[in-house]
Design an enzyme around this catalytic site. Structure first.
Site, PDB file in Angstrom:
ATOM      1  N   SER A  59      23.534  -7.142 -39.728  1.00  9.76           N
ATOM      2  CA  SER A  59      22.596  -7.033 -40.871  1.00  9.76           C
ATOM      3  C   SER A  59      21.163  -6.788 -40.378  1.00  9.76           C
ATOM      4  O   SER A  59      20.305  -7.664 -40.504  1.00  9.76           O
ATOM      5  CB  SER A  59      22.687  -8.266 -41.783  1.00  9.76           C
ATOM      6  N   GLY A  82      21.885 -11.115 -36.267  1.00 13.08           N
ATOM      7  CA  GLY A  82      21.472 -11.002 -34.865  1.00 13.08           C
ATOM      8  C   GLY A  82      22.159  -9.813 -34.218  1.00 13.08           C
ATOM      9  O   GLY A  82      23.097  -9.235 -34.784  1.00 13.08           O
ATOM     10  N   LEU A  83      21.685  -9.481 -33.030  1.00  9.31           N
ATOM     11  CA  LEU A  83      22.224  -8.332 -32.295  1.00  9.31           C
ATOM     12  C   LEU A  83      23.703  -8.530 -31.962  1.00  9.31           C
ATOM     13  O   LEU A  83      24.190  -9.662 -31.918  1.00  9.31           O
ATOM     14  CB  LEU A  83      21.447  -8.160 -30.987  1.00  9.31           C
ATOM     15  N   SER A  84      24.371  -7.425 -31.687  1.00 11.55           N
ATOM     16  CA  SER A  84      25.722  -7.504 -31.138  1.00 11.55           C
ATOM     17  C   SER A  84      25.649  -8.291 -29.824  1.00 11.55           C
ATOM     18  O   SER A  84      24.748  -8.056 -29.007  1.00 11.55           O
ATOM     19  CB  SER A  84      26.237  -6.083 -30.887  1.00 11.55           C
ATOM     20  N   SER A 100      24.980 -11.511 -29.682  1.00  9.27           N
ATOM     21  CA  SER A 100      24.080 -12.676 -29.796  1.00  9.27           C
ATOM     22  C   SER A 100      24.861 -13.972 -30.041  1.00  9.27           C
ATOM     23  O   SER A 100      24.275 -15.056 -29.993  1.00  9.27           O
ATOM     24  CB  SER A 100      23.057 -12.459 -30.919  1.00  9.27           C
ATOM     25  N   GLY A 101      26.152 -13.855 -30.316  1.00  7.33           N
ATOM     26  CA  GLY A 101      26.977 -15.060 -30.464  1.00  7.33           C
ATOM     27  C   GLY A 101      27.412 -15.363 -31.889  1.00  7.33           C
ATOM     28  O   GLY A 101      27.925 -16.454 -32.156  1.00  7.33           O
ATOM     29  N   LYS A 102      27.251 -14.412 -32.787  1.00 12.41           N
ATOM     30  CA  LYS A 102      27.566 -14.665 -34.205  1.00 12.41           C
ATOM     31  C   LYS A 102      29.030 -15.066 -34.395  1.00 12.41           C
ATOM     32  O   LYS A 102      29.330 -16.064 -35.051  1.00 12.41           O
ATOM     33  CB  LYS A 102      27.271 -13.421 -35.069  1.00 12.41           C
TER      34      LYS A 102
END
Ligand code: ADX
Length: 196
Positions: free
Chosen positions: A107, A33-35, A37-39
């Site tokens: 990714s 997910g985007l920067s 996004s909560g990863k």
């Protein structure tokens, strides 16, 4: 003393032995997910919950790998590919050692995520897409990077000046802007339980 092949086989710590002791198999849970996004946040919370359940668990995170193992890499397409290849290989080693390895990387390319799936032990890879819209991630901007990307101070920034290919068929999609962290954790746990 020279050991016979049979003795060597008997002493091998197999995946089945590890799984029997840990009461779960190794696996790779891949967050994309985007920067913003909560990863990282979700990875940390999920790790905590799995740890409390007595599971063998670890986190690989883009920001931390890029400070060490991948500190020679830029954000060019080729270097991002190499970043994901290395992350995929490390995640595989952890999974083979019996861990549930949570990998949190932007990714951005589908082909690299498929590469990571191919590297992981067969059937033990979950692709989890954290699909908060760009506007939300940009508003959050926890590291102030979107602002710098908009002024051009940071080049090739994902979502602004570099592409993000959304997964077509992720194992799980989470709208992190609409769901609570606890709900997201619960949904990932349910998926993990289908493989381990
Ligand atoms: S990936 O694209 O190669 O998968 P990775 O997850 O390792 O990226 O690293 C992303 C982190 O690097 C972001 O969370 C952000 O903090 C930082 N970063 C610095 N420059 C960039 C950039 N140009 N694009 C995206 N992230 C960047």
């Amino acid at each position: 003393m020279v050991m016979s092949n049979q003795q060597l086989e008997g002493s091998t710590v197999t995946a089945a032995l590890r799984a029997a002791r840990n009461r779960h198999t190794g696996a790779v849970v891949w967050f994309t997910g985007l920067s913003g996004s909560g990863k990282t946040t979700l990875a940390a919370q999920l790790e905590r919950v799995l740890f409390e359940q007595g599971k063998e668990v670890c986190v690989l995170d883009g920001d931390s790998l890029r400070r060490g193992l991948c500190s020679d890499l830029t954000f060019s397409p080729g270097d991002r590919k190499e970043n994901i290849r290395r992350a995929g290989e490390v995640a595989k080693l952890f999974a083979e050692a019996g861990f549930i390895c949570i990998a949190a990387f932007i990714s951005p390319y589908g082909s690299e995520r498929e590469l990571a799936r191919g590297i992981a032990p067969a059937g033990k890879f979950l692709e989890v897409y954290l699909s908060a819209p760009l506007e939300v991630c940009e508003q959050r901007d926890p590291k102030g990077l979107y602002a710098k990307a908009r002024t051009g101070e940071i080049k090739d920034f994902t979502g602004v000046s570099a592409p993000y290919e959304p997964p077509g068929r992720a194992d799980l999609e989470l709208r992190t802007d609409l769901l609570s962290i606890d709900e997201c954790v619960a949904r990932v746990l349910a998926k993990i339980n289908t493989l381990t």
